[in-house]
Design an enzyme around this catalytic site. Structure first.
Site, mmCIF file in Angstrom:
data_model
loop_
_atom_site.group_PDB
_atom_site.id
_atom_site.type_symbol
_atom_site.label_atom_id
_atom_site.label_comp_id
_atom_site.label_asym_id
_atom_site.label_seq_id
_atom_site.Cartn_x
_atom_site.Cartn_y
_atom_site.Cartn_z
ATOM 1 N N PHE A 15 -68.768 9.637 45.205
ATOM 2 C CA PHE A 15 -69.569 9.515 44.013
ATOM 3 C C PHE A 15 -71.111 9.244 44.333
ATOM 4 O O PHE A 15 -71.922 9.984 44.016
ATOM 5 C CB PHE A 15 -69.130 8.595 43.238
ATOM 6 C CG PHE A 15 -70.047 8.019 41.703
ATOM 7 C CD1 PHE A 15 -70.474 9.076 41.054
ATOM 8 C CD2 PHE A 15 -70.175 6.628 41.519
ATOM 9 C CE1 PHE A 15 -71.040 8.687 39.914
ATOM 10 C CE2 PHE A 15 -71.069 6.406 40.488
ATOM 11 C CZ PHE A 15 -71.457 7.485 39.421
ATOM 12 N N ALA A 17 -72.542 9.379 47.406
ATOM 13 C CA ALA A 17 -73.144 10.207 48.282
ATOM 14 C C ALA A 17 -73.530 11.718 47.597
ATOM 15 O O ALA A 17 -74.580 12.208 48.017
ATOM 16 C CB ALA A 17 -71.861 10.754 49.254
ATOM 17 N N ASP A 64 -64.019 12.440 60.230
ATOM 18 C CA ASP A 64 -63.094 11.454 59.562
ATOM 19 C C ASP A 64 -63.575 9.946 60.209
ATOM 20 O O ASP A 64 -63.341 10.071 61.427
ATOM 21 C CB ASP A 64 -61.662 11.957 59.830
ATOM 22 C CG ASP A 64 -60.532 11.033 58.917
ATOM 23 O OD1 ASP A 64 -61.068 10.009 58.600
ATOM 24 O OD2 ASP A 64 -59.699 11.647 58.313
ATOM 25 N N LEU A 65 -63.660 9.080 59.410
ATOM 26 C CA LEU A 65 -63.708 7.649 59.656
ATOM 27 C C LEU A 65 -62.747 7.229 60.650
ATOM 28 O O LEU A 65 -62.991 6.337 61.635
ATOM 29 C CB LEU A 65 -63.967 6.739 58.423
ATOM 30 C CG LEU A 65 -65.172 6.873 57.631
ATOM 31 C CD1 LEU A 65 -65.273 5.918 56.599
ATOM 32 C CD2 LEU A 65 -66.445 6.991 58.464
ATOM 33 N N THR A 84 -72.640 6.525 53.666
ATOM 34 C CA THR A 84 -71.909 5.895 52.612
ATOM 35 C C THR A 84 -70.393 5.955 52.523
ATOM 36 O O THR A 84 -69.811 5.311 51.685
ATOM 37 C CB THR A 84 -72.141 6.982 51.553
ATOM 38 O OG1 THR A 84 -71.585 8.234 51.613
ATOM 39 C CG2 THR A 84 -73.951 7.397 51.319
ATOM 40 N N ALA A 85 -69.635 6.514 53.489
ATOM 41 C CA ALA A 85 -68.300 6.680 53.224
ATOM 42 C C ALA A 85 -67.807 5.309 53.845
ATOM 43 O O ALA A 85 -68.066 4.708 54.883
ATOM 44 C CB ALA A 85 -67.805 7.595 54.502
ATOM 45 N N LYS A 163 -66.370 -4.519 53.209
ATOM 46 C CA LYS A 163 -67.759 -4.339 52.831
ATOM 47 C C LYS A 163 -68.382 -5.175 53.847
ATOM 48 O O LYS A 163 -69.538 -5.085 54.474
ATOM 49 C CB LYS A 163 -68.132 -4.343 51.501
ATOM 50 C CG LYS A 163 -67.395 -3.288 50.508
ATOM 51 C CD LYS A 163 -67.757 -1.910 51.348
ATOM 52 C CE LYS A 163 -69.126 -1.218 51.232
ATOM 53 N NZ LYS A 163 -69.378 0.276 51.680
ATOM 54 N N PRO A 188 -75.787 -1.671 46.797
ATOM 55 C CA PRO A 188 -75.748 -1.853 45.272
ATOM 56 C C PRO A 188 -74.931 -2.648 44.512
ATOM 57 O O PRO A 188 -73.808 -2.984 45.191
ATOM 58 C CB PRO A 188 -74.925 -0.386 45.177
ATOM 59 C CG PRO A 188 -75.039 0.072 46.293
ATOM 60 C CD PRO A 188 -74.890 -0.812 47.487
ATOM 61 N N VAL A 191 -71.603 0.037 40.403
ATOM 62 C CA VAL A 191 -72.271 1.366 40.157
ATOM 63 C C VAL A 191 -71.980 2.239 38.868
ATOM 64 O O VAL A 191 -70.559 2.307 39.002
ATOM 65 C CB VAL A 191 -72.214 2.305 41.391
ATOM 66 C CG1 VAL A 191 -72.937 3.462 41.113
ATOM 67 C CG2 VAL A 191 -72.688 1.633 42.787
#
Length: 342
Positions: A15, A17, A64-65, A84-85, A163, A188, A191
């Site tokens: 979203f 990104a 891929d992370l 952002t991922a 996070k 943020p 959101v």
């Protein structure tokens, strides 16, 4: 940095990104988005068409992370990487590492690849939850970018821990790794703002649950709020302004109670008035319901919390004037109806 050098945005299907990519494209920059599967690229292009963006300067790389493959190629020739991922589940997993490991390890993978490619700056999308849950703070504490969440607190959800741990790992990497890029972090708040397609964020899924009448009552919690369009502009300014290097930015404007989100939904879409929460639950009732509903466990750390904060740095350094909380929530609701998702 020139407009021809690609801005790499990880997690391009997300979203935030998609709005970030759109903001860079509208400034004339080339963007390379990372996706886990190449067949997701067309969906991103379609979403960006809703923003009126020119797709000719948008390309994709597969990474891929969860693994090292693809990241070196993804950041090649870039001077700016916007990471952002990160996983954001609406229901918390039984094993916290399901969220923590990809958030932390994925962040470090991106930073290592960026270091090897001589990237100048990485802009990391963290969250206000990496700020708002400290320990031993006095009553009435006003939060700012100087605050960090204490991830050792037993009452925190895996998402909040993920996070915080990921952001702290990023700062440690930037501090201790020779040749590491400059690091700037965007934090943020909750959101809101317009959805672009049916691949919804957790914040938008909340409205869908309300629209189905899943929650006749709302927990007594409130959130600092921000519009995704302002979050996107914050990322762009953080990427291009020299003074943003080495800083965090708490991005939020006002607050809304969860009950108020339901009232905004009813105001904008009167046909759903009978579905939204009718009253607020006592905290003890929420704690009891959380024993049976994983989604309720996500908001337990919010009970009884007062999160007053200042956003002077985002205004001063990045020159942003943020949309109000009601405007952000209203845009979210209207977009979901426009997309025929509620």
């Amino acid at each position: 940095m020139t407009a021809e050098q690609p801005i790499v945005v990880t997690g391009a299907t997300g979203f935030i990104a998609k709005h970030v990519i759109g903001a860079f494209l509208k400034r004339g920059y080339a963007v390379r988005g990372t996706v886990r599967r190449v067949d997701r690229a067309d969906a991103v292009r379609s979403a960006l068409a809703r923003l009126g963006c020119d797709p000719s300067k948008l390309s994709f790389a597969v990474a891929d992370l969860a693994g090292d493959a693809g990241w070196d190629e993804a950041v090649r020739d870039a001077k700016i990487v916007v990471h952002t991922a990160s996983p954001f589940p609406i229901a918390q997993p039984s094993d916290p590492d399901e969220v923590i490991r990809p958030a932390r390890d994925g962040t470090l993978r991106v930073l290592k690849a960026a270091t090897g490619a001589n990237v100048k700056r990485v802009v990391l999308t963290s969250s206000a939850v990496a700020i708002f849950y400290g320990s031993g703070l006095p009553a009435g504490h006003i939060y700012s970018e100087t605050d960090f969440t204490d991830e050792t607190r037993a009452d925190l959800t895996p998402y909040i821990k993920s996070k915080t741990i990921a952001e702290k790992a990023a700062w440690q990497f930037a501090k201790t790794t020779a040749g590491a890029p400059e690091l700037t972090v965007i934090n943020p708040a909750f959101v809101q703002g317009p959805a672009l397609d049916a691949d919804l964020s957790t914040s938008h899924e909340l409205y869908r649950l309300m629209a189905r009448g899943v929650y006749p009552a709302a927990p007594r919690i409130r959130f600092p709020v921000v519009d995704v369009r302002d979050v996107a502009q914050a990322h762009v300014e953080a990427a291009v302004r020299p003074e943003a290097a080495g800083k965090r930015y708490l991005v939020g404007e006002g607050q809304l109670r969860l009950f108020e989100l339901g009232q905004i939904l009813a105001r904008e879409l009167p046909d759903l008035r009978s579905k939204v929460p009718k009253f607020e639950l006592p905290d003890v009732a929420v704690r009891m319901l959380a024993l049976f509903d994983n989604r309720m466990r996500t908001i337990l750390p919010e009970l009884g919390q007062q999160k007053d904060y200042i956003n002077a740095r985002i205004r001063g350094d990045l020159g942003l004037q943020l949309r109000g909380a009601d405007e952000a929530a209203t845009a979210a609701v209207r977009s979901l109806r426009d997309l025929r998702l509620i």
